[in-house]
Design a protein around this motif. Structure first.
Motif, mmCIF file in Angstrom:
data_model
loop_
_atom_site.group_PDB
_atom_site.id
_atom_site.type_symbol
_atom_site.label_atom_id
_atom_site.label_comp_id
_atom_site.label_asym_id
_atom_site.label_seq_id
_atom_site.Cartn_x
_atom_site.Cartn_y
_atom_site.Cartn_z
ATOM 1 N N THR A 232 -12.506 51.554 -6.845
ATOM 2 C CA THR A 232 -14.075 50.461 -6.579
ATOM 3 C C THR A 232 -13.898 51.361 -5.608
ATOM 4 O O THR A 232 -13.005 51.722 -4.047
ATOM 5 N N ASP A 233 -15.606 51.812 -4.483
ATOM 6 C CA ASP A 233 -15.863 52.565 -3.326
ATOM 7 C C ASP A 233 -16.237 50.741 -2.946
ATOM 8 O O ASP A 233 -17.274 50.703 -2.023
ATOM 9 N N LEU A 234 -14.652 50.066 -2.127
ATOM 10 C CA LEU A 234 -15.719 48.442 -1.948
ATOM 11 C C LEU A 234 -17.099 48.927 -1.438
ATOM 12 O O LEU A 234 -17.843 48.239 -0.888
ATOM 13 N N PRO A 235 -16.366 49.132 0.388
ATOM 14 C CA PRO A 235 -17.898 49.908 1.817
ATOM 15 C C PRO A 235 -18.464 50.526 0.829
ATOM 16 O O PRO A 235 -20.078 49.060 1.066
ATOM 17 N N ALA A 236 -18.911 51.409 0.035
ATOM 18 C CA ALA A 236 -20.420 51.564 -0.229
ATOM 19 C C ALA A 236 -21.166 50.903 -1.653
ATOM 20 O O ALA A 236 -21.956 50.501 -1.482
ATOM 21 N N VAL A 237 -19.831 49.503 -2.430
ATOM 22 C CA VAL A 237 -20.924 49.109 -3.340
ATOM 23 C C VAL A 237 -21.255 47.942 -2.279
ATOM 24 O O VAL A 237 -22.349 47.553 -2.680
ATOM 25 N N LEU A 238 -20.562 47.930 -1.329
ATOM 26 C CA LEU A 238 -20.942 46.428 -0.677
ATOM 27 C C LEU A 238 -22.464 47.032 0.438
ATOM 28 O O LEU A 238 -22.870 45.923 0.659
ATOM 29 N N ASP A 239 -22.573 48.418 0.961
ATOM 30 C CA ASP A 239 -23.733 48.168 1.239
ATOM 31 C C ASP A 239 -25.065 48.459 0.287
ATOM 32 O O ASP A 239 -26.202 47.953 0.533
ATOM 33 N N ARG A 240 -24.417 48.278 -0.512
ATOM 34 C CA ARG A 240 -25.861 48.568 -2.292
ATOM 35 C C ARG A 240 -25.762 47.258 -2.168
ATOM 36 O O ARG A 240 -27.202 47.360 -2.626
ATOM 37 N N ILE A 241 -25.241 46.507 -2.002
ATOM 38 C CA ILE A 241 -25.103 45.220 -2.391
ATOM 39 C C ILE A 241 -26.644 44.510 -1.039
ATOM 40 O O ILE A 241 -27.397 43.517 -1.042
ATOM 41 N N ALA A 242 -25.679 45.234 0.132
ATOM 42 C CA ALA A 242 -26.929 44.512 1.105
ATOM 43 C C ALA A 242 -28.651 44.708 0.849
ATOM 44 O O ALA A 242 -29.267 44.416 1.252
ATOM 45 N N ALA A 243 -28.044 46.414 0.511
ATOM 46 C CA ALA A 243 -30.144 46.870 0.886
ATOM 47 C C ALA A 243 -30.268 46.253 -0.550
ATOM 48 O O ALA A 243 -31.740 45.540 -0.368
ATOM 49 N N ALA A 244 -30.051 45.538 -1.466
ATOM 50 C CA ALA A 244 -30.646 44.680 -1.943
ATOM 51 C C ALA A 244 -30.803 42.937 -1.858
ATOM 52 O O ALA A 244 -32.151 42.335 -2.866
ATOM 53 N N ALA A 245 -29.983 42.359 -0.953
ATOM 54 C CA ALA A 245 -30.733 41.495 -0.204
ATOM 55 C C ALA A 245 -31.367 41.062 1.179
ATOM 56 O O ALA A 245 -31.506 40.112 1.461
ATOM 57 N N GLY A 246 -32.107 42.477 0.909
ATOM 58 C CA GLY A 246 -33.665 42.122 1.702
ATOM 59 C C GLY A 246 -34.898 41.084 1.003
ATOM 60 O O GLY A 246 -36.215 41.419 2.181
ATOM 61 N N GLY A 247 -34.797 40.806 -0.402
ATOM 62 C CA GLY A 247 -36.157 41.101 -0.805
ATOM 63 C C GLY A 247 -36.023 38.950 -0.402
ATOM 64 O O GLY A 247 -35.782 38.848 0.239
#
Length: 299
Positions: A232-247
């Motif tokens: 698991t690339d945790l920082p990269a996963v968090l970046d993807r989750i954060a990108a989805a959290a703007g809706g």
């Protein structure tokens, strides 16, 4: 966050915790025994204060209940009001009388007053700050239907249990949603809710799964539960989750066993992704946010 406290030490503790994990604190006032300024005064002052998105109260007593109900309801129509009322036990009431000369008030009466005023009552400082993090930085849920998604079956089951216990509905996903999830993550262990993407899910696949769930009409909020594994690339996963959290639907992350914190949402200077260390407090905070959504819908 705007914080009113009848305990200066409690306020200092919340300020320290907020500095580590968010949200930012716009104003903090310790009112002690309210010889001059009261919680009602500050509620009235903060109703129109744009810097304050959420009001948090630590109260050992409520002064004029009619005034409190009227003013708090006016504020709650615009922004969430979260409160801790101490003195639930006999020992706590004795301590309140010696600390701020707080008059004893029955807990049932306080619950009824808070419900009438649209105030979100919580039991602990941790719950207050957790709920404030979600309500400050994410949209208010339109309903209580939750999707749990991640790469770790056990913590997701615990998240589902905690969410259900807190009053959220871990909703059954529509057939079209499950098909779309299978298309973007063919190796997912489960496309049901909770959605187990498997320990080998890539950051791109996590982001694609979140996009599917955010587009699903049957989902009001998402809790992403991620465990750090060897792949698991945790920082990269968090970046993807954060990108989805703007809706327009709230997204909250749990990185199991990691420190709590916040991740900036790309392209949104005033939005953050709240990150929790364990699924239970994350589910509890979303449940408080859903309670506020119901209060808003009853206006």
């Amino acid at each position: 966050l705007g914080l009113v406290s009848q305990s200066g030490a409690l306020g200092i503790g919340v300020l320290d915790a907020a500095g580590r994990a968010g949200p930012g604190v716009a104003q903090f006032v310790s009112i002690g025994n309210r010889a001059d300024v009261s919680s009602n005064d500050l509620l009235a002052a903060w109703a129109e204060e744009d810097r304050i998105r959420v009001v948090a109260l630590y109260l050992e007593s409520v002064g004029n209940p009619r005034t409190f109900a009227r003013v708090a309801r006016r504020v709650a129509d615009r922004k969430p009001v979260i409160a801790i009322k101490s003195g639930r036990s006999a020992a706590g009431r004795r301590a309140g009388r010696s600390h701020t000369a707080a008059a004893a008030t029955g807990d049932v009466v306080i619950d009824a007053l808070f419900r009438q005023a649209g105030v979100l009552r919580v039991d602990t400082m941790e719950q207050m700050l957790d709920a404030a993090r979600v309500l400050c930085d994410q949209p208010v849920p339109r309903g209580c239907r939750l999707a749990v998604v991640g790469n770790s079956g056990g913590p997701q089951i615990l998240a589902a249990d905690a969410a259900s216990a807190a009053g959220l509905e871990v909703v059954e996903l529509a057939p079209g949603t499950r098909r779309a999830l299978r298309q973007v993550v063919p190796g997912a262990a489960s496309a049901d809710n909770p959605v187990d993407l498997g320990s080998a899910a890539t950051p791109v696949q996590v982001g694609d799964a979140l996009s599917v769930l955010l587009a699903a009409d049957e989902v009001d909020a998402i809790l992403a539960v991620v465990t750090r594994t060897a792949v698991t690339d945790l920082p990269a996963v968090l970046d993807r989750i954060a990108a989805a959290a703007g809706g327009d639907k709230p997204v909250v992350a749990c990185c199991v066993g990691e420190p709590a914190g916040s991740v900036r949402v790309p392209g949104a200077a005033d939005r953050c992704l709240p990150v929790f260390g364990f699924p239970e407090p994350a589910a509890g905070a979303l449940a408080v946010a859903a309670r506020y959504g119901r209060i808003r819908s009853e206006e």
